[in-house]
Design a protein around this motif. Structure first.
Motif, mmCIF file in Angstrom:
data_model
loop_
_atom_site.group_PDB
_atom_site.id
_atom_site.type_symbol
_atom_site.label_atom_id
_atom_site.label_comp_id
_atom_site.label_asym_id
_atom_site.label_seq_id
_atom_site.Cartn_x
_atom_site.Cartn_y
_atom_site.Cartn_z
ATOM 1 N N VAL A 64 0.630 -0.897 0.500
ATOM 2 C CA VAL A 64 -0.004 0.485 0.130
ATOM 3 C C VAL A 64 0.669 0.724 -0.310
ATOM 4 N N LEU A 65 1.539 1.229 0.872
ATOM 5 C CA LEU A 65 2.167 2.392 1.071
ATOM 6 C C LEU A 65 3.732 2.748 -0.421
ATOM 7 N N ARG A 66 4.508 1.651 -1.046
ATOM 8 C CA ARG A 66 4.846 1.891 -2.228
ATOM 9 C C ARG A 66 4.172 2.462 -3.118
ATOM 10 N N ARG A 67 2.544 2.172 -3.288
ATOM 11 C CA ARG A 67 2.060 2.555 -4.002
ATOM 12 C C ARG A 67 1.728 4.217 -4.210
ATOM 13 N N LEU A 68 1.105 4.560 -2.699
ATOM 14 C CA LEU A 68 1.360 5.682 -2.112
ATOM 15 C C LEU A 68 2.171 6.659 -2.701
ATOM 16 N N ILE A 69 3.688 5.996 -2.373
ATOM 17 C CA ILE A 69 4.694 7.343 -2.106
ATOM 18 C C ILE A 69 4.886 7.225 -3.219
ATOM 19 N N SER A 70 4.735 6.473 -4.774
ATOM 20 C CA SER A 70 5.031 6.221 -6.191
ATOM 21 C C SER A 70 4.203 7.170 -6.903
ATOM 22 N N ASP A 71 3.343 7.079 -5.984
ATOM 23 C CA ASP A 71 1.926 8.040 -6.976
ATOM 24 C C ASP A 71 1.548 9.249 -6.519
ATOM 25 N N GLY A 72 2.751 10.038 -5.705
ATOM 26 C CA GLY A 72 3.085 10.960 -4.870
ATOM 27 C C GLY A 72 1.679 11.573 -3.500
ATOM 28 N N LEU A 73 2.182 10.816 -2.756
ATOM 29 C CA LEU A 73 1.083 11.315 -1.890
ATOM 30 C C LEU A 73 0.749 10.855 -0.846
ATOM 31 N N VAL A 74 1.613 9.975 -0.497
ATOM 32 C CA VAL A 74 2.896 10.220 0.890
ATOM 33 C C VAL A 74 4.608 10.565 0.372
ATOM 34 N N GLU A 75 4.933 10.784 2.063
ATOM 35 C CA GLU A 75 6.332 10.969 1.719
ATOM 36 C C GLU A 75 6.521 9.583 2.719
ATOM 37 N N SER A 76 8.232 9.315 2.101
ATOM 38 C CA SER A 76 8.577 8.598 4.004
ATOM 39 C C SER A 76 9.954 8.855 3.850
ATOM 40 N N ARG A 77 10.167 9.800 5.055
ATOM 41 C CA ARG A 77 11.461 10.477 5.616
ATOM 42 C C ARG A 77 12.080 9.719 6.431
ATOM 43 N N VAL A 78 13.567 9.424 6.240
ATOM 44 C CA VAL A 78 14.667 8.546 7.416
ATOM 45 C C VAL A 78 14.247 9.207 8.711
ATOM 46 N N GLY A 79 14.844 8.464 9.753
ATOM 47 C CA GLY A 79 14.504 9.334 10.621
ATOM 48 C C GLY A 79 15.682 10.364 11.471
ATOM 49 N N THR A 80 15.566 11.244 12.300
ATOM 50 C CA THR A 80 16.713 11.718 12.601
ATOM 51 C C THR A 80 17.153 10.995 13.780
ATOM 52 N N LEU A 81 16.586 10.751 14.694
ATOM 53 C CA LEU A 81 17.437 9.671 15.960
ATOM 54 C C LEU A 81 17.663 8.235 15.296
ATOM 55 N N ASP A 82 17.368 7.634 14.824
ATOM 56 C CA ASP A 82 17.061 6.188 14.351
ATOM 57 C C ASP A 82 16.997 6.303 12.575
ATOM 58 N N LYS A 83 18.167 6.430 12.205
ATOM 59 C CA LYS A 83 17.498 6.216 10.523
ATOM 60 C C LYS A 83 17.492 4.797 10.194
ATOM 61 N N ARG A 84 17.004 3.565 11.067
ATOM 62 C CA ARG A 84 15.981 2.522 10.380
ATOM 63 C C ARG A 84 14.606 3.075 10.516
ATOM 64 N N GLU A 85 14.546 4.617 10.972
ATOM 65 C CA GLU A 85 12.906 4.796 11.373
ATOM 66 C C GLU A 85 12.708 5.177 9.707
ATOM 67 N N ARG A 86 11.441 5.359 9.429
ATOM 68 C CA ARG A 86 10.456 5.611 8.220
ATOM 69 C C ARG A 86 9.350 6.658 8.748
ATOM 70 N N HIS A 87 9.304 8.227 9.085
ATOM 71 C CA HIS A 87 8.296 8.941 9.628
ATOM 72 C C HIS A 87 7.286 8.562 7.735
ATOM 73 N N LEU A 88 6.338 9.124 8.497
ATOM 74 C CA LEU A 88 5.421 8.896 7.265
ATOM 75 C C LEU A 88 4.528 9.904 6.844
ATOM 76 N N HIS A 89 3.816 11.027 5.532
ATOM 77 C CA HIS A 89 3.884 12.550 6.030
ATOM 78 C C HIS A 89 2.721 11.995 4.494
ATOM 79 N N LEU A 90 1.591 12.779 4.322
ATOM 80 C CA LEU A 90 1.349 13.325 3.336
ATOM 81 C C LEU A 90 1.639 14.288 2.719
#
Length: 170
Positions: free
Chosen positions: A86-112
């Motif tokens: 689901v996320l891959r599709r929303l990201i590729s369609d430009g609806l969701v952005e996944s950002r690398v965590g500032t404290l933990d680089k393994r985390e992905r923070h999601l934003h519309l």
């Protein structure tokens, strides 16, 4: 005892002793209400070739901008594989952005994105309109009772997650 009619009232003693038939009617009312609640968003989603999983992800990312994938997994109760699709599709369609965590680089923070916010608004507007009309027709006591019933039906873990979400502690 008659069925669960729209104008029928019950005392608390009556509710303890609902018959199987009355409970079946309640179950069926929930099924049909859910169909109504999802009908308008489903039409919007179908235009974009999305499903309800996309809607749920968009809704909860909007409610908690910056939420992690791990947190979204817990809220939605889906598999990592399912959410990733689901996320891959929303990201590729430009609806969701996944950002690398500032404290933990393994985390992905999601934003519309702006487009994601616009879609979320269209979907939520449709559901808010339906709920607003139903709540207005039912009245404040019925609304309070409805919320109480919904919360009572939640498993304890879900009730805690719901409380956290309501309090903005996601």
């Amino acid at each position: 005892m008659p069925g669960l009619g729209a104008t029928q009232t019950f005392s608390s003693d009556d509710l303890i002793f609902l018959s199987d038939e009355q409970l079946r009617q309640g179950i069926e009312a929930m099924f049909f209400a859910y169909r109504g609640f999802t009908a308008d968003p489903d039409r919007i989603l179908a235009e974009l070739d999305y499903g309800r999983a996309h809607h749920r992800a968009i809704h909860f990312i909007n409610r908690a901008p910056g939420t992690t994938v791990t947190n979204l997994l817990a809220i939605l109760g889906v598999t990592k594989q399912s959410l990733n699709r689901v996320l891959r599709r929303l990201i590729s369609d430009g609806l969701v952005e996944s950002r690398v965590g500032t404290l933990d680089k393994r985390e992905r923070h999601l934003h519309l994105t702006e487009a994601g916010c616009e879609l979320e608004g269209r979907l939520s507007d449709a559901q808010r309109a339906r709920l607003r009309a139903a709540f207005r027709d039912a009245g404040p006591e019925a609304v309070a009772g409805f919320r109480q019933v919904l919360e009572a039906m939640m498993d304890p873990d879900m009730r805690r997650a719901y409380a956290k979400l309501r309090e903005g502690r996601v």
